[in-house]
Design a protein around this motif. Structure first.
Motif, PDB file in Angstrom:
ATOM      1  N   SER A  29       0.802  -1.310   0.015  1.00  0.00           N
ATOM      2  CA  SER A  29       0.040  -0.105  -0.024  1.00  0.00           C
ATOM      3  C   SER A  29       0.837   1.134  -0.225  1.00  0.00           C
ATOM      4  O   SER A  29       2.136   1.176   0.463  1.00  0.00           O
ATOM      5  N   SER A  31       1.794   4.977  -2.218  1.00  0.00           N
ATOM      6  CA  SER A  31       2.140   5.594  -3.479  1.00  0.00           C
ATOM      7  C   SER A  31       2.972   4.620  -4.247  1.00  0.00           C
ATOM      8  O   SER A  31       2.908   4.443  -5.488  1.00  0.00           O
ATOM      9  N   THR A  32       4.070   4.279  -3.646  1.00  0.00           N
ATOM     10  CA  THR A  32       5.118   3.374  -4.387  1.00  0.00           C
ATOM     11  C   THR A  32       4.735   2.095  -4.640  1.00  0.00           C
ATOM     12  O   THR A  32       4.613   1.532  -5.897  1.00  0.00           O
ATOM     13  N   ASP A  84       8.567   3.533   5.035  1.00  0.00           N
ATOM     14  CA  ASP A  84       8.427   5.182   5.456  1.00  0.00           C
ATOM     15  C   ASP A  84       9.930   5.177   5.889  1.00  0.00           C
ATOM     16  O   ASP A  84      10.570   6.514   5.368  1.00  0.00           O
ATOM     17  N   LYS A  94       7.081   1.239   8.526  1.00  0.00           N
ATOM     18  CA  LYS A  94       6.113   1.291   7.900  1.00  0.00           C
ATOM     19  C   LYS A  94       4.710   1.774   8.505  1.00  0.00           C
ATOM     20  O   LYS A  94       4.643   1.812   9.698  1.00  0.00           O
ATOM     21  N   GLY A  95       3.799   2.044   7.679  1.00  0.00           N
ATOM     22  CA  GLY A  95       2.419   2.370   8.399  1.00  0.00           C
ATOM     23  C   GLY A  95       2.062   3.733   8.087  1.00  0.00           C
ATOM     24  O   GLY A  95       1.035   4.300   8.398  1.00  0.00           O
ATOM     25  N   LYS A 121      14.127   7.676   1.749  1.00  0.00           N
ATOM     26  CA  LYS A 121      13.628   6.673   2.679  1.00  0.00           C
ATOM     27  C   LYS A 121      14.915   5.836   3.510  1.00  0.00           C
ATOM     28  O   LYS A 121      14.387   5.460   4.674  1.00  0.00           O
TER      29      LYS A 121
HETATM   30  O1  LIG Z   1       3.551   1.571   4.852  1.00  0.00           O
HETATM   31  C1  LIG Z   1       2.851   2.155   4.127  1.00  0.00           C
HETATM   32  C2  LIG Z   1       1.371   2.293   4.084  1.00  0.00           C
HETATM   33  O2  LIG Z   1       0.885   1.825   5.419  1.00  0.00           O
HETATM   34  C3  LIG Z   1       3.455   2.674   2.830  1.00  0.00           C
HETATM   35  O3  LIG Z   1       4.260   1.681   2.190  1.00  0.00           O
HETATM   36  C4  LIG Z   1       4.570   3.707   3.350  1.00  0.00           C
HETATM   37  O4  LIG Z   1       3.797   4.845   4.025  1.00  0.00           O
HETATM   38  C5  LIG Z   1       5.199   4.432   2.091  1.00  0.00           C
HETATM   39  O5  LIG Z   1       4.342   5.089   1.224  1.00  0.00           O
HETATM   40  P1  LIG Z   1       4.965   5.914  -0.258  1.00  0.00           P
HETATM   41  O6  LIG Z   1       5.239   4.731  -0.883  1.00  0.00           O
HETATM   42  O7  LIG Z   1       3.524   6.605  -0.595  1.00  0.00           O
HETATM   43  O8  LIG Z   1       5.826   6.687   0.244  1.00  0.00           O
END
Ligand SMILES: O=C(CO)[C@H](O)[C@H](O)COP(=O)(O)O
Length: 225
Positions: A29, A31-32, A84, A94-95, A121
Motif C-alpha cells: 500500500s 504511492s510506491t 517510510d 511502515k504504516g 527513505k
Molecule cells: O507503509 C505504508 C502504508 O501503510 C507505505 O508503504 C509507506 O507509507 C510508504 O508510502 P509511499 O510509498 O506513499 O511513500
C-alpha cells in the motif's frame, strides 16, 4: 514529474523483474506500491494477489489482477511494498498510510519481501519518521497513557479533513509515536514493550522481513540492497 516520484516509479518498475508467471504476490500500500500494482496490471504477467488495503484492492481490481481470499491463503511467493524508513540492517518503519497490520501479516506469510523506496527513505537510524502504532478504540485513553508512560510522545492520527480520528481498514485508531530518548532504547526493545500493552494491535516496525530493498535514485539508477 518531480524527482522523488520518478525515483519511486523506477523502484516499482525494477520490482517487476522479480515477478514470474504463476506467483502469488502480496500487493503493498502507498504511492510506491500503487505504481507497482499499476505496472503489474499493465504487464502480461499471470499472477494472483493479496492486497494489503482497500485502496490497493480497488487498484488491483481496476487492472483485473485476480485476487486471493486472505482468510484461506497461508503462504505467498513474494510481497512487494513501500516503506517510510529503511535502515542499513533492512529494518523498516511502515504504516504512513495506516495499512501496517495487513502489510505485516502479508510480509510475514511471504517467502520474499521486496521493499521499494526512493533514496530519501534510507536512514542510518530509525526514528525520524514517527512510528505508527495501530491501537484498539476500546480503552484507547488507557492504551495511550501506557504508551506515554514508556517515554513516547503519542499523537492520535486524524483523517484528511482533521475532523475525526483516522480509521484503519480494521476500524482501529493509529497513534504516531516520537521517541523521547531514542538513544536509550533499541527498536527491538521498543517493539517488545509496545506489544506488551493489551490495546496495541501492531507496530510499524518490520524486522527480519525485508529480503531485498530496491532504492530508486534521483540520478536515474536503482540500487539493490
Ligand atoms: O507503509 C505504508 C502504508 O501503510 C507505505 O508503504 C509507506 O507509507 C510508504 O508510502 P509511499 O510509498 O506513499 O511513500
Amino acid at each position: 514529474m518531480d524527482l522523488i516520484t520518478d525515483a519511486k516509479k523506477r523502484a516499482a518498475k525494477e520490482a517487476l523483474k522479480f515477478i514470474k508467471d504463476g506467483m502469488l504476490v502480496g500487493l503493498g500500500s502507498g504511492s510506491t506500491a500503487s505504481f507497482f500494482i499499476t505496472y503489474l496490471g499493465e504487464s502480461k504477467l499471470k499472477v494472483k494477489g493479496i492486497p494489503t488495503s482497500k485502496a490497493s484492492e480497488k487498484l488491483a481490481k481496476f487492472y483485473g489482477i485476480p485476487l486471493l481470499d486472505p482468510e484461506k491463503v497461508s503462504t505467498l511467493d513474494v510481497d512487494v511494498d513501500g516503506a517510510d524508513e529503511v535502515d542499513p540492517q533492512k529494518r523498516l518503519i511502515k504504516g504512513g498510510g495506516g495499512a501496517l497490520l495487513r502489510e505485516k501479516i502479508t510480509a510475514k506469510m511471504s517467502t520474499q519481501m521486496i521493499v521499494i523506496v526512493d533514496e530519501k527513505k534510507c536512514v542510518k537510524k530509525l526514528g525520524a519518521f514517527p512510528l505508527p502504532v495501530e491501537v484498539a478504540r476500546f480503552g484507547f485513553a488507557a492504551t495511550k497513557k501506557e504508551i506515554e508512560n514508556l517515554g513516547f510522545n503519542a499523537t492520535l492520527r486524524l483523517n484528511k479533513k482533521k475532523n475525526h480520528p483516522f480509521l484503519t481498514d480494521q476500524r482501529n485508531f493509529i497513534l504516531d509515536l516520537k521517541w523521547n530518548s531514542p538513544q536509550k532504547i533499541t527498536p527491538e526493545n521498543a517493539d517488545l514493550f509496545l506489544k506488551s500493552i493489551p490495546g496495541v494491535i501492531e507496530t510499524g516496525f518490520f524486522f527480519n522481513l525485508a529480503t531485498k530493498i530496491l532504492v530508486g535514485k534521483e540520478n536515474g539508477k536503482v540500487e539493490i540492497l
